[in-house]
Design an enzyme around this catalytic site. Structure first.
Site, mmCIF file in Angstrom:
data_model
loop_
_atom_site.group_PDB
_atom_site.id
_atom_site.type_symbol
_atom_site.label_atom_id
_atom_site.label_comp_id
_atom_site.label_asym_id
_atom_site.label_seq_id
_atom_site.Cartn_x
_atom_site.Cartn_y
_atom_site.Cartn_z
ATOM 1 N N ARG A 19 39.201 50.510 -25.151
ATOM 2 C CA ARG A 19 39.648 49.788 -26.351
ATOM 3 C C ARG A 19 40.370 50.712 -27.340
ATOM 4 O O ARG A 19 40.212 50.585 -28.551
ATOM 5 C CB ARG A 19 38.459 49.090 -27.036
ATOM 6 C CG ARG A 19 37.929 47.919 -26.232
ATOM 7 C CD ARG A 19 36.769 47.253 -26.933
ATOM 8 N NE ARG A 19 35.666 48.200 -27.116
ATOM 9 C CZ ARG A 19 34.712 48.090 -28.027
ATOM 10 N NH1 ARG A 19 34.734 47.078 -28.873
ATOM 11 N NH2 ARG A 19 33.748 48.969 -28.116
ATOM 12 N N GLU A 20 41.185 51.604 -26.807
ATOM 13 C CA GLU A 20 41.884 52.553 -27.675
ATOM 14 C C GLU A 20 42.797 51.824 -28.665
ATOM 15 O O GLU A 20 42.946 52.249 -29.812
ATOM 16 C CB GLU A 20 42.738 53.521 -26.840
ATOM 17 C CG GLU A 20 41.941 54.490 -25.984
ATOM 18 C CD GLU A 20 41.584 53.928 -24.607
ATOM 19 O OE1 GLU A 20 41.668 52.690 -24.396
ATOM 20 O OE2 GLU A 20 41.199 54.717 -23.732
ATOM 21 N N LYS A 22 42.464 48.776 -29.965
ATOM 22 C CA LYS A 22 41.643 48.183 -31.025
ATOM 23 C C LYS A 22 41.303 49.250 -32.073
ATOM 24 O O LYS A 22 41.462 49.032 -33.274
ATOM 25 C CB LYS A 22 40.356 47.645 -30.412
ATOM 26 C CG LYS A 22 39.309 47.252 -31.422
ATOM 27 C CD LYS A 22 37.915 47.277 -30.814
ATOM 28 C CE LYS A 22 36.880 46.891 -31.835
ATOM 29 N NZ LYS A 22 37.025 45.509 -32.284
ATOM 30 N N LYS A 121 43.274 28.455 -29.093
ATOM 31 C CA LYS A 121 43.080 28.946 -27.732
ATOM 32 C C LYS A 121 44.331 28.779 -26.888
ATOM 33 O O LYS A 121 45.019 27.769 -26.968
ATOM 34 C CB LYS A 121 41.930 28.197 -27.069
ATOM 35 C CG LYS A 121 40.638 28.363 -27.811
ATOM 36 C CD LYS A 121 39.681 29.277 -27.114
ATOM 37 C CE LYS A 121 38.645 29.744 -28.107
ATOM 38 N NZ LYS A 121 37.282 29.652 -27.615
ATOM 39 N N ASN A 126 39.864 31.925 -23.025
ATOM 40 C CA ASN A 126 39.207 32.337 -24.261
ATOM 41 C C ASN A 126 40.094 33.284 -25.059
ATOM 42 O O ASN A 126 39.643 33.954 -25.975
ATOM 43 C CB ASN A 126 37.870 33.016 -23.921
ATOM 44 C CG ASN A 126 37.101 33.392 -25.162
ATOM 45 O OD1 ASN A 126 37.238 32.762 -26.198
ATOM 46 N ND2 ASN A 126 36.294 34.433 -25.058
ATOM 47 N N ARG A 530 40.163 42.013 -31.423
ATOM 48 C CA ARG A 530 38.819 41.644 -30.978
ATOM 49 C C ARG A 530 38.751 41.501 -29.456
ATOM 50 O O ARG A 530 39.623 40.882 -28.862
ATOM 51 C CB ARG A 530 38.391 40.313 -31.593
ATOM 52 C CG ARG A 530 38.385 40.333 -33.090
ATOM 53 C CD ARG A 530 37.163 41.042 -33.602
ATOM 54 N NE ARG A 530 37.262 41.195 -35.046
ATOM 55 C CZ ARG A 530 36.441 41.955 -35.760
ATOM 56 N NH1 ARG A 530 35.486 42.639 -35.161
ATOM 57 N NH2 ARG A 530 36.579 42.038 -37.058
ATOM 58 N N ASP A 614 25.212 26.156 -29.797
ATOM 59 C CA ASP A 614 26.653 26.352 -29.988
ATOM 60 C C ASP A 614 27.436 25.995 -28.737
ATOM 61 O O ASP A 614 27.108 26.456 -27.649
ATOM 62 C CB ASP A 614 26.942 27.827 -30.310
ATOM 63 C CG ASP A 614 26.440 28.237 -31.685
ATOM 64 O OD1 ASP A 614 26.483 27.402 -32.601
ATOM 65 O OD2 ASP A 614 26.022 29.405 -31.837
ATOM 66 N N GLU A 680 35.595 24.078 -36.977
ATOM 67 C CA GLU A 680 36.575 24.817 -37.762
ATOM 68 C C GLU A 680 37.509 23.827 -38.465
ATOM 69 O O GLU A 680 37.944 22.859 -37.858
ATOM 70 C CB GLU A 680 37.382 25.710 -36.819
ATOM 71 C CG GLU A 680 38.503 26.422 -37.511
ATOM 72 C CD GLU A 680 39.366 27.222 -36.535
ATOM 73 O OE1 GLU A 680 38.800 27.906 -35.675
ATOM 74 O OE2 GLU A 680 40.584 27.138 -36.672
ATOM 75 N N HIS A 709 38.248 34.056 -39.807
ATOM 76 C CA HIS A 709 39.098 34.943 -39.009
ATOM 77 C C HIS A 709 39.917 35.864 -39.892
ATOM 78 O O HIS A 709 40.559 36.779 -39.405
ATOM 79 C CB HIS A 709 40.045 34.119 -38.132
ATOM 80 C CG HIS A 709 39.323 33.275 -37.133
ATOM 81 N ND1 HIS A 709 39.147 31.923 -37.297
ATOM 82 C CD2 HIS A 709 38.696 33.601 -35.981
ATOM 83 C CE1 HIS A 709 38.454 31.457 -36.268
ATOM 84 N NE2 HIS A 709 38.165 32.453 -35.468
HETATM 85 N N1 GLN Z 1 26.236 31.122 -33.813
HETATM 86 C C1 GLN Z 1 27.397 31.881 -33.500
HETATM 87 C C2 GLN Z 1 27.742 32.808 -34.652
HETATM 88 O O1 GLN Z 1 27.564 32.441 -35.756
HETATM 89 C C3 GLN Z 1 28.574 30.991 -33.200
HETATM 90 C C4 GLN Z 1 29.808 31.791 -32.905
HETATM 91 C C5 GLN Z 1 30.950 30.974 -32.361
HETATM 92 O O2 GLN Z 1 31.042 29.810 -32.533
HETATM 93 N N2 GLN Z 1 31.877 31.609 -31.718
HETATM 94 O O3 GLN Z 1 28.234 33.908 -34.469
#
Ligand code: GLN
Ligand code: ZN
Length: 773
Positions: A19-20, A22, A121, A126, A530, A614, A680, A709
């Site tokens: 991860r240089e 980053k 996304k 991801n 990240r 989650d 979100e 973010h």
């Molecule tokens: N519970 C996790 C957090 O708060 C949820 C993270 C996520 O939705 N990516 O970090």
């Protein structure tokens, strides 16, 4: 035109084996290094990548090595290259109109009251890209020659690389209308104005020595974008007629990763381009269409999404079928960029040797590509030993201990409909309101609090054996105590323990469940600087012992307010791991769900009355093709329900989803049947409440009011505006107040200030709505 190389990869990880990138980028942001030093580190990384790819067998001079470096994101790179930046950043341009590196980062991260580009996304991965904002007034002009300079830099080092750029159709298809655009404005309508800038770029790349350019057009495979497949195809036909018709340009390779091209294959086959990249992991070899025989067909037969060594013989067979299409040439490639897999399995010293023999990270996949390319050139016999070795590893994997566990299979086989269904919603609401006694617009957070340097240091010391388990445990308890006290002081209503014991929300469960292994250096870029380390789910999953219960119980003992238990859902555990590919995902998901179901029962027994499961990845795994979506939604929703349906009616089940495109999966979210769903919303300024209201969603809902973010602290008035917009559209009894997501990537200074503003904004709005509750 020079020939297309016999083997290539669509892209390579850019964060560096350790991860240089980053570290350097974050040091630059913190002012610890200057721009020149950052540029030097990045140049060193690019040099290391070129040399590594050449060492694995890609040609140094035949355009086989992709020029796919990015400081932050490939879509942002394209936006800055064509000068398509929002008006609020226009003043960041240099006098000559170019956009430099500091401006690039400001657009990505925001600054003061300038919100960053929205992030979402990338297809069904991801990885998160930044969403360009395009309006009728957006001026397209070549505003950065970074990619051209990188081609030159490679040439100076003796390499002829292949620049990789997001194509014009995908760029506009992923964009959103700028704030000032009229209602209904479609960014794709600006295609004819954008294409000339791509033409200019292609000319510059040619002048810098590029023989081939790769234009990534994954939008052409997707049925999940606002534009229809036919509209995207029509746009591609127009764009590539112009680009293909240029006199001075590199040969054009259009890559279409992430699914089958289907109808849009004909469009690319008919276009005046030279090569087409097909995802033959997600799709199959297509039938012949007019024009295809003139093209080089680049067969994406090595999975760019996953880390399994896979069936190399089958991959070679696929390439031979592809060759049968009578194309102008066939090349072996990855199905997608390798940006979705870690660098090198050789960097893993702790994984079981048997497991390692089943794996291929980026470097191993490059080696597989060179093997296939050799087979294409010299015939199957020339690579017989490599094909056999891969087949033997595959057979070994099927029969290894832990891959199939009878007790786990017996449990999933015995499931009935009742195991997937919770009690009546109204009865739940009644029981929970007595049990919890919450105010209107209850305040909560998504779970994690800042993961400070101190926490990471303590974890590292514990991992290295420098502190004892008792010392580490004591450290975490102190941390939980601080986080609980802070939330009480702020005046939040449903508290969390802050998740300090978790390095990552999926890895933590993977480490505590059977059937998984975790890596040391298997980092994959998630967004910007990240990265995450996906776990490897290789066997049948079960829970040897309770995982989170002691932490939640301890946290609850410190407060009279409800403490929210915090679990990661089955779909997300699958989505953010590298999952076994030898059985349907549905079966694996149910195994994970049953482990979580047992954890929920144990949390309840320990006195936890609110439990969040989650599922931020529910939307992410949604197949790009409409025909595949119902089956996916069936098993994904079912696995969530299986994990939560054992909860008592008085237990409030929350879920959290990390995106704002609520409309797309609204029926699935409803079907999850969680009591409260947080999502979100701040980054897209609460646009999502309109969808929620229109859908008549009637369970609890917490649209985020703080974009975590970005390092920006939202003003109280700003949060109040967002809340008032939510209150105007959604009945108050349903509404919760929370940030967009967990706070773990933020610092305490911003977190405290932001939460304070959120509490104050909520207090103001509560004054006006209390009567209505
Ligand atoms: N519970 C996790 C957090 O708060 C949820 C993270 C996520 O939705 N990516 O970090
Ligand atoms: Zn989230």
């Amino acid at each position: 035109m020079t020939a297309f190389p016999e083997g290539t990869v669509l892209g390579y990880p850019r964060i560096g084996r350790r991860r240089e990138l980053k570290k350097a980028v974050e040091a630059f942001w913190a002012g610890r290094i200057d721009e020149a030093e950052l540029e030097r580190t990045a140049a060193e990384l690019r040099a290391a990548t070129r040399e590594r790819l050449a060492a694995q067998g890609l040609g140094e001079n035949d355009s086989a090595i992709p020029e796919s470096f990015s400081y932050y994101d490939q879509v942002l790179d394209a936006a800055v290259t064509v000068g398509a930046i929002p008006a609020r950043f226009e003043d960041l341009r240099a006098e000559d109109g170019t956009i430099g590196l500091p401006a690039y980062f400001t657009i990505a991260r925001g600054e003061g009251d300038r919100a960053p580009l929205e992030m979402t996304k990338w297809f069904d991965t991801n990885y998160h890209y930044l969403v360009p904002e395009i309006g009728p007034e957006t001026v397209f002009s070549l505003s950065s020659d970074r990619i051209v300079r990188q081609v030159q830099e490679a040439a100076d080092a003796g390499f002829r690389t292949r620049p990789v750029v997001v194509g014009p159709v995908t760029f506009l298809a992923l964009a959103k209308a700028a704030d000032e655009a009229p209602e209904g404005f479609d960014p794709l309508s600006r295609l004819d104005d954008l294409v000339p800038v791509y033409a200019e770029l292609l000319g510059a790349l040619k002048a810098a020595g590029a023989e081939w350019v790769q234009l990534d057009e994954p939008a052409l495979v997707s049925e999940s974008l606002p534009a229809s497949v036919a509209e995207l195809g029509a746009a591609a036909a127009r764009a590539y007629a112009v680009l293909g018709g240029l006199a001075e340009r590199p040969a054009i390779f259009v890559a279409a990763p992430y699914a089958a091209l289907d109808a849009n294959l004909s469009v690319l086959a008919a276009a005046p381009i030279e090569a087409i990249g097909l995802d033959l992991v997600r799709g199959t070899v297509p039938a012949a269409v007019p024009g295809l025989a003139d093209k080089v067909l680049v067969g994406g037969v090595i999975d760019g999404h996953n880390i399994w060594r896979g069936d190399l013989a089958a991959a070679f067979d696929t390439l031979e079928v592809l060759r049968g299409l009578g194309a102008a040439g066939v090349s072996a490639s990855t199905s997608t960029s390798l940006q979705h897999v870690p660098h090198d399995v050789e960097d893993e010293s702790k994984l079981d040797a048997r497991l390692v023999s089943w794996l291929a990270f980026a470097d191993q996949k490059v080696a597989q590509i060179t093997t296939l390319a050799r087979g294409l050139a010299e015939g199957r016999a020339a690579i017989g030993a490599e094909l056999d070795a891969a087949s033997a590893a595959l057979a070994d994997r099927l029969s290894a201990p832990g891959v199939r566990v009878d007790a786990v299979r017996a449990r999933t086989a015995a499931l009935t409909e009742a195991d997937f269904t919770r009690g009546d919603y109204d009865a739940r609401v009644a029981a929970q309101s007595i049990a919890l006694d919450l105010p209107a617009l209850p305040l909560t957070t998504i779970g994690s609090f800042p993961q400070t340097g101190e926490i990471r240091r303590a974890r590292a010391q514990f991992t290295k054996g420098e502190i004892t388990a008792e010392e580490y445990d004591g450290f975490l308890r102190d941390e939980i105590g601080r986080v609980v006290a802070l939330q009480e002081e702020l005046g939040l209503d449903v508290l969390v323990h802050g998740e300090p014991e978790r390095n990552d929300m999926v890895q933590y469960f993977a480490e505590n469940l059977d059937g998984f292994d975790v890596t040391e250096n298997g980092w994959v870029q998630s967004y910007g600087s990240r990265a995450t380390r996906p776990s490897i789910l290789w066997g049948d999953v079960s829970r040897p012992a309770p995982i989170t219960v002691a932490w939640s119980q301890y946290a609850q003992s410190l407060t009279a307010k409800p403490m929210k238990g915090m679990l990661t859902g089955p779909v997300t555990i699958l989505a953010w791991s590298f999952v076994r590919d030898d059985q349907p995902l549905a079966e694996t998901a149910n195994q994970v769900a049953l482990a979580l179901r047992d954890e929920i029962a144990d949390l309840e027994a320990a006195g936890i009355g609110v439990i969040q499961v989650d599922e931020p990845a529910l939307r992410e795994l949604l197949p790009l093709k409409k025909a595949d979506q119902p089956a996916y939604l069936d098993w994904s929703v079912a696995s969530f329900r299986l994990s939560t349906a054992g909860a008592e009616i008085a237990t409030q089940v929350h879920t959290h989803l990390c995106y704002s495109e609520f409309g797309v999966v609204i029926d699935a979210i409803r079907a999850l049947d969680a009591d409260v769903t947080s999502i979100e919303a701040a980054r897209s300024r609460m646009e999502v409440v309109t969808d929620i209201a229109a859908a008549g969603f009637d369970h609890g809902i917490g649209p985020g009011v703080y974009d975590i973010h970005s390092p920006r602290v939202p003003e109280t008035a700003e949060v109040e505006t967002l809340l008032r917009r939510a209150v105007a559209e959604i009945p108050t009894r349903q509404l919760w107040v929370n940030p967009d997501c967990g706070l773990k990537t933020r610092g305490y200074e911003e977190t405290n200030a932001s939460l304070r503003n959120i509490v104050e904004a909520t207090r103001r709005v509560r004054e006006d709505v209390s009567v209505a509750v």
